[in-house]
Design a protein around this motif. Structure first.
Motif, PDB file in Angstrom:
ATOM      1  N   ALA A  11       0.741  -1.085  -0.040  1.00 31.37           N
ATOM      2  CA  ALA A  11      -0.058  -0.046   0.014  1.00 31.37           C
ATOM      3  C   ALA A  11       0.937   1.170  -0.035  1.00 31.37           C
ATOM      4  CB  ALA A  11      -1.102   0.074   1.330  1.00 31.37           C
ATOM      5  N   ILE A  12       1.926   1.403   0.774  1.00 25.46           N
ATOM      6  CA  ILE A  12       2.872   2.350   0.950  1.00 25.46           C
ATOM      7  C   ILE A  12       3.506   2.747  -0.532  1.00 25.46           C
ATOM      8  CG2 ILE A  12       4.781   3.183   1.869  1.00 25.46           C
ATOM      9  CD1 ILE A  12       4.014   2.074   4.299  1.00 25.46           C
ATOM     10  N   THR A  13       4.044   1.569  -1.213  1.00 26.52           N
ATOM     11  CA  THR A  13       4.821   1.821  -2.360  1.00 26.52           C
ATOM     12  C   THR A  13       3.867   1.989  -3.308  1.00 26.52           C
ATOM     13  OG1 THR A  13       4.910  -0.747  -2.583  1.00 26.52           O
ATOM     14  CG2 THR A  13       6.742   0.195  -1.813  1.00 26.52           C
ATOM     15  N   GLY A  14       2.533   1.561  -3.318  1.00 25.29           N
ATOM     16  CA  GLY A  14       1.436   1.872  -4.303  1.00 25.29           C
ATOM     17  C   GLY A  14       1.165   3.216  -4.235  1.00 25.29           C
ATOM     18  N   LEU A  15       1.036   3.941  -2.978  1.00 26.17           N
ATOM     19  CA  LEU A  15       0.667   5.114  -2.849  1.00 26.17           C
ATOM     20  C   LEU A  15       1.486   6.056  -3.331  1.00 26.17           C
ATOM     21  CD1 LEU A  15      -1.619   6.783  -1.551  1.00 26.17           C
ATOM     22  CD2 LEU A  15      -0.302   6.996   0.485  1.00 26.17           C
ATOM     23  N   GLY A  16       2.998   5.808  -3.150  1.00 19.70           N
ATOM     24  CA  GLY A  16       4.198   6.362  -3.630  1.00 19.70           C
ATOM     25  C   GLY A  16       4.462   6.632  -5.272  1.00 19.70           C
ATOM     26  N   MET A  17       3.450   5.514  -5.909  1.00 16.81           N
ATOM     27  CA  MET A  17       3.882   5.459  -7.300  1.00 16.81           C
ATOM     28  C   MET A  17       2.173   6.363  -7.892  1.00 16.81           C
ATOM     29  SD  MET A  17       4.750   1.864  -8.664  1.00 16.81           S
ATOM     30  CE  MET A  17       3.581   0.954  -8.022  1.00 16.81           C
ATOM     31  N   PHE A  18       1.307   6.208  -6.885  1.00 18.61           N
ATOM     32  CA  PHE A  18       0.073   6.815  -7.585  1.00 18.61           C
ATOM     33  C   PHE A  18      -0.010   8.259  -7.492  1.00 18.61           C
ATOM     34  CE2 PHE A  18      -3.698   9.133  -5.620  1.00 18.61           C
ATOM     35  CZ  PHE A  18      -4.723   8.760  -6.552  1.00 18.61           C
ATOM     36  N   ILE A  19       0.803   8.857  -6.366  1.00 21.95           N
ATOM     37  CA  ILE A  19       0.935  10.350  -6.315  1.00 21.95           C
ATOM     38  C   ILE A  19       1.631  10.741  -7.426  1.00 21.95           C
ATOM     39  CG2 ILE A  19       0.551  10.417  -3.884  1.00 21.95           C
ATOM     40  CD1 ILE A  19       3.707  10.867  -3.673  1.00 21.95           C
ATOM     41  N   THR A  20       2.425  10.102  -8.349  1.00 21.75           N
ATOM     42  CA  THR A  20       3.021  10.757  -9.222  1.00 21.75           C
ATOM     43  C   THR A  20       2.468  11.156 -10.500  1.00 21.75           C
ATOM     44  OG1 THR A  20       3.868   8.605 -10.224  1.00 21.75           O
ATOM     45  CG2 THR A  20       5.279   9.553  -8.589  1.00 21.75           C
ATOM     46  N   ARG A  21       1.031  10.291 -10.779  1.00 23.22           N
ATOM     47  CA  ARG A  21       0.242  10.398 -11.533  1.00 23.22           C
ATOM     48  C   ARG A  21      -1.237  10.346 -11.203  1.00 23.22           C
ATOM     49  NH1 ARG A  21       2.331   7.959 -17.363  1.00 23.22           N
ATOM     50  NH2 ARG A  21       1.077   9.640 -18.129  1.00 23.22           N
ATOM     51  N   ALA A  22      -1.359  11.111 -10.027  1.00 24.68           N
ATOM     52  CA  ALA A  22      -2.719  10.638  -9.569  1.00 24.68           C
ATOM     53  C   ALA A  22      -4.077  11.193 -10.248  1.00 24.68           C
ATOM     54  CB  ALA A  22      -2.736  11.778  -8.132  1.00 24.68           C
ATOM     55  N   ALA A  23      -3.717  12.171 -10.997  1.00 29.62           N
ATOM     56  CA  ALA A  23      -4.917  12.499 -11.588  1.00 29.62           C
ATOM     57  C   ALA A  23      -5.586  11.747 -12.925  1.00 29.62           C
ATOM     58  CB  ALA A  23      -4.627  14.202 -12.324  1.00 29.62           C
ATOM     59  N   SER A  24      -4.225  11.093 -13.493  1.00 29.28           N
ATOM     60  CA  SER A  24      -4.769  10.050 -14.473  1.00 29.28           C
ATOM     61  C   SER A  24      -5.237   8.817 -14.126  1.00 29.28           C
ATOM     62  CB  SER A  24      -3.667   9.930 -15.582  1.00 29.28           C
ATOM     63  OG  SER A  24      -2.292  10.253 -15.030  1.00 29.28           O
ATOM     64  N   HIS A  25      -4.629   8.375 -12.718  1.00 28.40           N
ATOM     65  CA  HIS A  25      -4.929   7.083 -12.158  1.00 28.40           C
ATOM     66  C   HIS A  25      -6.152   7.221 -11.649  1.00 28.40           C
ATOM     67  CE1 HIS A  25      -1.030   5.146 -12.651  1.00 28.40           C
ATOM     68  NE2 HIS A  25      -0.425   5.951 -11.884  1.00 28.40           N
ATOM     69  N   VAL A  26      -6.816   8.190 -11.120  1.00 30.77           N
ATOM     70  CA  VAL A  26      -8.246   8.121 -10.500  1.00 30.77           C
ATOM     71  C   VAL A  26      -9.170   7.979 -11.738  1.00 30.77           C
ATOM     72  CG1 VAL A  26      -7.795   9.319  -8.379  1.00 30.77           C
ATOM     73  CG2 VAL A  26      -8.399  10.780 -10.327  1.00 30.77           C
ATOM     74  N   LEU A  27      -8.848   8.491 -12.796  1.00 32.16           N
ATOM     75  CA  LEU A  27      -9.724   8.244 -13.953  1.00 32.16           C
ATOM     76  C   LEU A  27      -9.681   7.156 -14.946  1.00 32.16           C
ATOM     77  CD1 LEU A  27      -9.862  12.117 -15.280  1.00 32.16           C
ATOM     78  CD2 LEU A  27     -11.663  10.981 -13.975  1.00 32.16           C
ATOM     79  N   ASN A  28      -8.442   6.145 -14.615  1.00 30.74           N
ATOM     80  CA  ASN A  28      -8.034   5.003 -15.184  1.00 30.74           C
ATOM     81  C   ASN A  28      -8.998   3.921 -14.864  1.00 30.74           C
ATOM     82  OD1 ASN A  28      -6.875   2.927 -16.030  1.00 30.74           O
ATOM     83  ND2 ASN A  28      -4.769   3.714 -15.945  1.00 30.74           N
ATOM     84  N   PRO A  29      -9.614   3.594 -15.614  1.00 31.58           N
ATOM     85  CA  PRO A  29     -10.871   2.313 -15.466  1.00 31.58           C
ATOM     86  C   PRO A  29     -10.092   1.030 -14.792  1.00 31.58           C
ATOM     87  CG  PRO A  29     -11.087   2.826 -17.955  1.00 31.58           C
ATOM     88  CD  PRO A  29      -9.950   3.597 -17.270  1.00 31.58           C
ATOM     89  N   ALA A  30      -8.756   0.924 -15.263  1.00 29.80           N
ATOM     90  CA  ALA A  30      -8.161  -0.270 -14.627  1.00 29.80           C
ATOM     91  C   ALA A  30      -7.827  -0.122 -12.919  1.00 29.80           C
ATOM     92  CB  ALA A  30      -6.769  -0.654 -15.490  1.00 29.80           C
ATOM     93  N   PHE A  31      -7.500   1.186 -12.939  1.00 31.62           N
ATOM     94  CA  PHE A  31      -7.148   1.648 -11.571  1.00 31.62           C
ATOM     95  C   PHE A  31      -8.398   1.636 -10.638  1.00 31.62           C
ATOM     96  CE2 PHE A  31      -6.939   4.591  -7.917  1.00 31.62           C
ATOM     97  CZ  PHE A  31      -5.486   4.395  -7.526  1.00 31.62           C
ATOM     98  N   GLN A  32      -9.575   2.070 -11.046  1.00 32.92           N
ATOM     99  CA  GLN A  32     -10.953   2.092 -10.539  1.00 32.92           C
ATOM    100  C   GLN A  32     -11.254   0.614 -10.202  1.00 32.92           C
ATOM    101  OE1 GLN A  32     -13.017   4.278 -13.435  1.00 32.92           O
ATOM    102  NE2 GLN A  32     -12.554   6.102 -12.739  1.00 32.92           N
ATOM    103  N   TRP A  33     -11.017  -0.321 -11.241  1.00 32.97           N
ATOM    104  CA  TRP A  33     -11.373  -1.979 -11.006  1.00 32.97           C
ATOM    105  C   TRP A  33     -10.438  -2.147  -9.823  1.00 32.97           C
ATOM    106  CZ3 TRP A  33     -15.107  -5.053 -11.913  1.00 32.97           C
ATOM    107  CH2 TRP A  33     -15.870  -4.752 -13.223  1.00 32.97           C
TER     108      TRP A  33
END
Lengths: 169, 166
Positions: B83-105
């Motif tokens: 979770a910590i490492t995932g969050l670390g990667m998430f914040i580098t492209r947060a705006a595109s990840h939250v709209l990414n259907p794969a990420f939402q799934w």
């Protein structure tokens, strides 16, 4: 290594792998996920066994029972990962066989298998249950095996990064 | 409303945090990603034999309680690092990840996998005694085991798919 890459480059295996990767919908992420699930089985089998020998996990499970039960899972996972991984290697053989990390991964994998076989062999010795489990050589082998399997798993990720860092597209 | 929240300027701000730039622009990203892959493999690998035992497919000589007690802490421990490492990667492209259907799934499957674990823990693990837990004919146990396998595999698949969408 390079010769192997040149041999596979342009071979029928390449056109078949490229066809599957580009024509079957979702094929690359599905195969990569299958590969990661294979690594998960490596973690659940040999890595847990190593952690057990080091006295860090599953204290109520005993060797050699644990080794005899989990080893088949490891071999099936490795066989499965050989198949899932080969799609990518066959599709772009030059990239892989010219990549130093791919070579390192192969070395780590073969070493990990050798150390794992040694641990399994030791665990089957008649005197193992009495004192062998705590023997320093077994613990050293378990620590080495643990490190090698993690390097193998990490190697896959770094193959792509080395390519990204050092090989212009 | 929810889709407004996903498009909020906040996610762009997250991408512009100094730490997001630091991770995204240095060797930290590949390092964090390799830890993420290893720890996720550990999450799935440690819970795998509990699931297989629930399904009656492996480790039958051990009780469910014994396996769960000794393996699930590894699942949680690995999950914290994932979770910590995932969050670390998430914040580098947060705006595109939250709209990414794969990420939402992936997030939905993760919540379902967690709910399945809570179901097991609260309804089964805590309530039943050792003997009842060992009665592997229990359909409920098989459903939980099968769901766990499917949901965690789904988390891995959706996670891998994130990189193919961005």
């Amino acid at each position: 290594m390079t010769a192997m890459g040149q041999f596979l480059d342009g071979a029928m295996s390449q056109s078949m792998a490229l066809w599957a990767l580009s024509n079957i919908p979702g094929f690359p992420p599905i195969i990569q996920s299958a590969h990661i699930l294979g690594i998960a089985v490596v973690m659940g089998s040999i890595v847990m066994l190593d952690l057990r020998i080091l006295g860090l996990a599953v204290p109520s499970q005993q060797l050699p029972e644990m080794a005899n039960r989990l080893m088949p899972w490891l071999w099936w996972a490795l066989a499965s990962n050989l198949v899932s991984g080969s799609f990518f290697v066959f599709a772009r053989p030059l990239r892989y066989f010219n990549n130093p990390v791919f070579g390192w991964k192969a070395v780590f994998l073969l070493s990990a298998i050798a150390v794992t076989l040694l641990i399994h062999f030791w665990s089957r010795q008649p005197d193992f249950a009495s004192h062998g489990r705590t023997a320093i050589k077994v613990k050293a082998a378990a620590l080495l095996s643990l490190g090698l399997w993690i390097m193998v798993a990490m190697g896959g990720r770094w193959i792509a990064y080395v390519e990204y860092l050092y090989y212009p597209a | 409303m929810f889709s407004d929240w996903l498009r909020a300027p906040f996610w762009i701000e997250v991408e512009n945090w100094p730490i997001s730039w630091e991770i995204g622009g240095t060797w930290l990203f590949p390092f964090i990603e390799s830890i993420h892959v290893i720890t996720i493999a550990m999450v799935v690998g440690s819970i795998l034999f509990v699931d297989l035992r629930l399904l009656g497919l492996a480790a039958m000589r051990y009780s469910i309680r014994e396996l769960a007690r000794e393996l699930i802490p590894w699942t949680w421990g690995a999950f914290v690092f994932a979770a910590i490492t995932g969050l670390g990667m998430f914040i580098t492209r947060a705006a595109s990840h939250v709209l990414n259907p794969a990420f939402q799934w992936k997030m939905v499957l993760l919540i379902l996998a967690g709910a399945n674990m809570a179901w097991f823990h609260l309804r089964i693990y805590r309530r039943l005694d050792e003997q009842a837990l060992s009665a592997a004919s229990n359909l409920q146990l098989k459903v939980i085991g099968a769901l766990s396998l499917a949901l965690w595999s789904g988390v891995v698949l959706a996670g891998r798919w994130v990189g193919h969408v961005v």
